[in-house]
Design a protein around this motif. Structure first.
Motif, PDB file in Angstrom:
ATOM      1  N   PRO A 178     -71.400 -17.701   5.132  1.00  0.00           N
ATOM      2  CA  PRO A 178     -71.508 -16.642   6.150  1.00  0.00           C
ATOM      3  C   PRO A 178     -70.531 -16.856   7.299  1.00  0.00           C
ATOM      4  O   PRO A 178     -70.192 -17.987   7.641  1.00  0.00           O
ATOM      5  N   ASP A 193     -73.560  -8.448   5.337  1.00  0.00           N
ATOM      6  CA  ASP A 193     -73.026  -9.513   6.173  1.00  0.00           C
ATOM      7  C   ASP A 193     -71.689  -9.941   5.584  1.00  0.00           C
ATOM      8  O   ASP A 193     -71.482  -9.866   4.377  1.00  0.00           O
ATOM      9  N   VAL A 242     -68.705 -12.714   4.650  1.00  0.00           N
ATOM     10  CA  VAL A 242     -68.623 -14.105   4.209  1.00  0.00           C
ATOM     11  C   VAL A 242     -67.163 -14.530   4.122  1.00  0.00           C
ATOM     12  O   VAL A 242     -66.272 -13.693   4.056  1.00  0.00           O
TER      13      VAL A 242
END
Length: 179
Positions: free
Chosen positions: A10, A102, A104
């Protein structure tokens, strides 16, 4: 030839992605620039910062090649840039929904030789959807997607192998298919 395994970690800030289509040579180039990370456990000094900026240490180079496709990794093993010389095949593609995802950072593992080079299988398909501005480089079916930046996603197999690289919001001038 080794499969390319991807480990995704992440990140808070996505990288900057620049894509160039060189129409005469039919070459697609993509460069990924990650935000600078603060040095860990190292005090900053004006002299050290000056010396490091003026004479940076050479960074190890890692290159992966497969047919007309090549990929370069940065010193941390992250995808830094790739290019491919290809005829883009026009086809309808489904966009990846980056809005809720999200971001990465992709770390790529392969069997590198002493010189930092590795081989992978050539790309099976290079597809382009001109209506949606999507380019997809494919080695096969993807089970899941990892969003690297708003316009760049990697499709992975269940075991983490790299199967697709998809660019969005890109409208290169592609010659019409001949009948």
């Amino acid at each position: 030839m080794s499969p390319l395994a991807v480990t995704c970690r992440p990140t808070i800030s996505p990288p900057r992605v620049e894509v160039i289509w060189e129409a005469p040579s039919q070459n697609l180039c993509c460069t990924i620039e990650y935000p600078e990370k603060a040095p860990v456990g190292q005090e900053s000094s004006a002299l050290r910062d000056f010396v490091n900026a003026k004479w940076p240490l050479p960074r190890p180079r890692r290159m992966i090649v497969g047919g007309e496709f090549s990929m370069v990794l940065d010193s941390e093993g992250r995808l830094h840039d790739f290019d491919i010389r290809t005829d883009l095949i026009q086809r309808f593609l489904h966009p990846i929904a980056p809005g809720d995802a999200d971001y990465v950072e992709p770390y790529i593992q392969a069997s590198f030789d002493e010189g930092g080079d590795a081989e992978c299988c050539p790309i099976e398909e290079a597809l382009y959807d001109p209506a949606q501005g999507i380019v997809c480089l494919s080695w096969g079916a993807a089970d899941r997607w990892c969003n690297i930046a708003p316009t760049l996603a990697l499709g992975l197999a269940a075991d983490g192998k790299l199967m697709k690289i998809q660019l969005s919001e890109f409208w290169p001038r592609v010659p019409e298919a001949r009948s």
